[in-house]
Enzyme design. Structure first.
Site, PDB file in Angstrom:
ATOM      1  N   GLY A  56       0.007  -4.935  -1.904  1.00 59.07           N
ATOM      2  CA  GLY A  56      -0.087  -5.841  -0.765  1.00 59.07           C
ATOM      3  C   GLY A  56      -1.517  -6.330  -0.707  1.00 59.07           C
ATOM      4  N   GLU A  57      -2.100  -6.255   0.462  1.00 58.62           N
ATOM      5  CA  GLU A  57      -3.496  -6.714   0.604  1.00 58.62           C
ATOM      6  C   GLU A  57      -4.282  -5.555   1.209  1.00 58.62           C
ATOM      7  OE1 GLU A  57      -6.714  -8.643   0.218  1.00 58.62           O
ATOM      8  OE2 GLU A  57      -6.275  -8.023   2.252  1.00 58.62           O
ATOM      9  N   SER A  58      -5.150  -4.977   0.379  1.00 59.64           N
ATOM     10  CA  SER A  58      -5.793  -3.722   0.790  1.00 59.64           C
ATOM     11  C   SER A  58      -6.684  -3.879   2.024  1.00 59.64           C
ATOM     12  CB  SER A  58      -6.593  -3.144  -0.378  1.00 59.64           C
ATOM     13  OG  SER A  58      -7.574  -4.051  -0.817  1.00 59.64           O
ATOM     14  N   CYS A  87      -1.222  -0.853  -7.060  1.00 55.58           N
ATOM     15  CA  CYS A  87      -2.011  -2.058  -6.808  1.00 55.58           C
ATOM     16  C   CYS A  87      -2.944  -1.900  -5.605  1.00 55.58           C
ATOM     17  CB  CYS A  87      -1.067  -3.248  -6.697  1.00 55.58           C
ATOM     18  SG  CYS A  87      -1.847  -4.764  -7.240  1.00 55.58           S
ATOM     19  N   ARG A 114     -11.601  -5.410  -7.640  1.00 53.50           N
ATOM     20  CA  ARG A 114     -10.461  -6.131  -7.059  1.00 53.50           C
ATOM     21  C   ARG A 114     -10.267  -7.504  -7.706  1.00 53.50           C
ATOM     22  NH1 ARG A 114     -11.183  -6.602  -0.943  1.00 53.50           N
ATOM     23  NH2 ARG A 114      -9.038  -7.277  -1.087  1.00 53.50           N
ATOM     24  N   ILE A 142       0.275  -8.438 -10.141  1.00 58.74           N
ATOM     25  CA  ILE A 142       0.076  -9.484  -9.130  1.00 58.74           C
ATOM     26  C   ILE A 142      -1.324  -9.322  -8.538  1.00 58.74           C
ATOM     27  CG2 ILE A 142       0.924 -10.524  -6.994  1.00 58.74           C
ATOM     28  CD1 ILE A 142       3.642  -9.104  -7.572  1.00 58.74           C
ATOM     29  N   ARG A 143      -2.197 -10.225  -8.884  1.00 62.58           N
ATOM     30  CA  ARG A 143      -3.603 -10.146  -8.414  1.00 62.58           C
ATOM     31  C   ARG A 143      -4.114  -8.707  -8.503  1.00 62.58           C
ATOM     32  NH1 ARG A 143      -5.589 -12.442  -3.290  1.00 62.58           N
ATOM     33  NH2 ARG A 143      -7.321 -13.182  -4.531  1.00 62.58           N
ATOM     34  N   HIS A 178       3.164  -3.278 -10.533  1.00 65.68           N
ATOM     35  CA  HIS A 178       4.186  -3.023  -9.501  1.00 65.68           C
ATOM     36  C   HIS A 178       5.470  -2.473 -10.126  1.00 65.68           C
ATOM     37  CE1 HIS A 178       2.490  -5.084  -5.877  1.00 65.68           C
ATOM     38  NE2 HIS A 178       1.704  -5.596  -6.818  1.00 65.68           N
ATOM     39  N   GLU A 180       7.829  -1.015  -8.792  1.00 64.49           N
ATOM     40  CA  GLU A 180       8.969  -1.151  -7.867  1.00 64.49           C
ATOM     41  C   GLU A 180       9.636  -2.516  -7.983  1.00 64.49           C
ATOM     42  OE1 GLU A 180       5.896  -1.535  -7.123  1.00 64.49           O
ATOM     43  OE2 GLU A 180       5.652  -3.087  -5.599  1.00 64.49           O
TER      44      GLU A 180
HETATM   45  N1  GLN Z   1      -5.469  -8.238  -4.529  1.00 67.08           N
HETATM   46  C1  GLN Z   1      -4.944  -7.256  -3.630  1.00 67.08           C
HETATM   47  C2  GLN Z   1      -6.074  -6.503  -2.921  1.00 67.08           C
HETATM   48  O1  GLN Z   1      -7.203  -6.638  -3.294  1.00 67.08           O
HETATM   49  C3  GLN Z   1      -4.058  -6.267  -4.363  1.00 67.08           C
HETATM   50  C4  GLN Z   1      -2.896  -6.997  -4.972  1.00 67.08           C
HETATM   51  C5  GLN Z   1      -1.591  -6.252  -4.947  1.00 67.08           C
HETATM   52  O2  GLN Z   1      -1.453  -5.199  -4.325  1.00 67.08           O
HETATM   53  N2  GLN Z   1      -0.592  -6.835  -5.564  1.00 67.08           N
HETATM   54  O3  GLN Z   1      -5.823  -5.804  -1.984  1.00 67.08           O
END
Ligand code: GLN
Length: 203
Positions: A56-58, A87, A114, A142-143, A178, A180
């Site tokens: 997600g987005e940390s 992630c 990151r 993903i990113r 990921h 999952e």
């Molecule tokens: N770019 C996100 C972060 O820095 C991590 C990306 C992800 O969990 N798919 O939190």
């Protein structure tokens, strides 16, 4: 008649559900016969055999953790209970975070950078060999963060272009991809095996 023949321990696994890709983790756990519990409050950690910290987005997750006074409870939980970070979950578990620097739980002896593989548009799916049996593993990035340093007790289970992407340190498992989101449940199975070992006192 009650069913008492199963020798497999029943596993209750928390999935941190503050933000991000937690639902798919619950489904992977169910496929493997474990019971997921969504964790939204510190009390939800009680009685768990293990925990998954999703992608997600940390920074957003961190904000929720701090708002709810959750950070310190989670920090002591991950210190001695099997935890699997994917992630953003790896970023939260890490000892050091760069690009930019960010507060973290400091449990996993790695440094992560990151968004190191480019922008959202550069997210990618790879099939790569790993230490897990059963052939190449599907990895959805993903990113993703990049693990740029690992401590001496960290075991690398899979790499991408020379960087560790699946690692284990004692009771902690971390994937910068990921697992999952694909059909392959071997990484979750590996984590549940770690949880069983821990429950049996062998980890
Ligand atoms: N770019 C996100 C972060 O820095 C991590 C990306 C992800 O969990 N798919 O939190």
């Amino acid at each position: 008649m009650t069913h008492t023949s199963s020798e497999e321990p029943h596993l209750l696994i928390g999935v941190l559900a503050l933000q991000g890709a937690y639902d798919a983790h619950s489904q992977s756990l169910r496929k493997l016969g474990a019971t997921p519990r969504l964790v939204r409050l510190p009390d939800d950690l009680q009685g768990l055999d293990g925990l998954i910290m999703p992608g997600g987005e940390s920074t957003t997750m961190l904000r929720f953790l701090e708002q709810r006074g959750f950070f310190e409870t989670l920090k002591s939980f991950v210190h001695d209970t099997p935890t699997f970070g994917t992630c953003a979950g790896v970023i939260l578990l890490a000892k050091d975070v760069t690009h930019p620097a960010q507060k973290s739980l400091g449990a996993l002896d790695v440094t992560v950078e990151r968004n190191a593989y480019g922008r959202q548009i550069d997210s990618t799916i790879l099939q790569t060999e790993s230490s897990l049996p059963g052939g190449p593993l599907e990895m959805v990035f993903i990113r993703a963060p990049r693990i740029i340093h690992t401590g001496g007790n960290v075991k690398t289970l899979a790499t991408r272009g020379g960087d560790p992407v699946l690692i284990r340190e004692g009771h902690l498992l971390a994937a910068t991809f990921h697992p999952e989101l694909g059909h392959d449940i071997r990484v979750h199975q590996f984590f549940l095996d770690m949880v069983k070992q821990h429950k049996a006192g062998a980890l």
